[in-house]
Design a protein around this motif. Structure first.
Motif, short mmCIF file in Angstrom:
data_model
loop_
_atom_site.label_atom_id
_atom_site.label_comp_id
_atom_site.label_asym_id
_atom_site.label_seq_id
_atom_site.Cartn_x
_atom_site.Cartn_y
_atom_site.Cartn_z
N GLU A 179 1.34 -1.20 0.00
CA GLU A 179 -0.30 -0.01 -0.15
C GLU A 179 0.71 1.47 0.26
OE1 GLU A 179 -3.41 0.59 -0.67
OE2 GLU A 179 -3.17 -1.51 -0.92
N ALA A 237 1.93 4.70 -1.36
CA ALA A 237 1.24 5.84 -1.64
C ALA A 237 2.00 7.13 -2.59
CB ALA A 237 0.67 6.53 -0.33
N CYS A 250 -0.14 -1.78 -4.33
CA CYS A 250 -0.88 -0.50 -4.07
C CYS A 250 -1.91 -1.39 -4.69
CB CYS A 250 -0.67 0.66 -4.56
SG CYS A 250 -1.87 1.92 -4.79
N LEU A 282 -1.37 3.67 -8.35
CA LEU A 282 -0.11 2.83 -8.68
C LEU A 282 1.02 3.21 -9.66
CD1 LEU A 282 1.61 0.08 -7.95
CD2 LEU A 282 0.41 -0.39 -9.12
#
Length: 286
Positions: free
Chosen positions: A108, A110, A137, A143
């Protein structure tokens, strides 16, 4: 009280719609964090109620895509919390050096800064050439943005200071160049990074890692999802592998707390203790 009940119902229906229609599961996220993002999105896009937003999501793909991006995004910079990064640097270097092909996972992720700052750490440990970084992600648009390796020129001084405070061995400016109105990380930092879609809420373990870097994410999850993710990380770490995450006061009360040995609770650094039966590896990045 009635208004709160209606809003909670609306939020539940919206999150269920996002999952059923697009496979994006935010149902296990801590509700106050989701509510804040929903309020900001509604204000920016002119929706007066969550039910109105749900109607927009169901009937307008652009609205749905924008909302999914907003829910997945979180602000994140390079070498944030530099004291913690410095502690990680000192602990991880001897462990990662001991492996022929060290594997690192950033679930995940960011921002580009989050991914490439870790690449810089591995470069300065002298192991980047033989390392593999999996940056995953759940949102494809986010992404794609991360893969561009770009960041704002306005933050270069901040990142330079963070880098130095974390124990950087060179100058942060050595790792990026200016392209138009953005800064871009140097291409040699991109060569060992694999970017893939992956959802912590629903997907299973797909590899064994020596370091999992998941900072400032678990605090967004409610308890059941947080427990699921900690189980997933335990199943994905080699013995004595390192988990760099949020400082979790409740981790010692987590049902499988003996999976993790706290090296530094203050800085959110834990080591995997013993192995349990792994879940079946399922078709995610390799």
């Amino acid at each position: 009280m009635m208004a709160d009940t209606v809003r909670e119902l609306e939020e539940n229906l919206l999150l269920e719609a996002l999952f059923q229609l697009f496979g994006s599961d935010f149902r296990g996220y801590e509700r106050s964090a989701v509510a804040g993002k929903l309020s900001s999105f509604m204000q920016a896009h002119g929706f007066r109620t969550i039910s109105g937003l749900q109607d927009g999501v169901i009937h307008n793909r652009d609205v749905a895509a924008d909302l999914l991006y907003a829910l997945a995004f979180r602000a994140s910079g390079a070498f944030e919390e530099p004291r913690s990064v410095g502690n990680l640097r000192a602990l991880a270097e001897p462990l990662l050096r001991s492996y022929a092909r060290p594997k690192v996972w950033i679930p995940e992720c960011a921002t580009s800064e989050e991914v490439f700052a870790l690449a810089i750490l591995l470069e300065e440990m002298g192991i980047y050439d033989r390392a593999i970084i999996h940056a995953t992600c759940s949102n494809p648009a986010l992404l794609s943005e991360i893969r561009q390796a770009r960041f704002s020129l306005d933050r270069t001084d901040e990142y330079e200071n963070n880098y130095a405070a974390s124990g950087g061995k060179e100058s942060f400016s050595a790792y990026w160049s200016r392209k138009g109105d953005h800064a871009v990380f140097n291409s040699h930092l991109q060569r060992n990074i694999t970017f893939s879609e992956y959802n912590l809420s629903t997907d299973t373990s797909f590899n064994e890692f020596h370091l999992i870097f998941c900072r400032n994410r678990l605090r967004e999850f409610d308890y059941p999802l947080r427990r699921r993710v900690l189980d997933l990380f335990a199943d994905s770490l080699v013995r004595f592998g390192i988990l760099f995450t949020d400082p979790l006061e409740e981790l010692e009360f987590y049902p499988d707390a003996n999976n993790y040995n706290p090296v530094s609770r203050e800085h959110g650094i834990y080591r995997r203790t013993y192995r349990v039966n792994s879940s079946a590896y399922a078709g995610a990045p390799v």
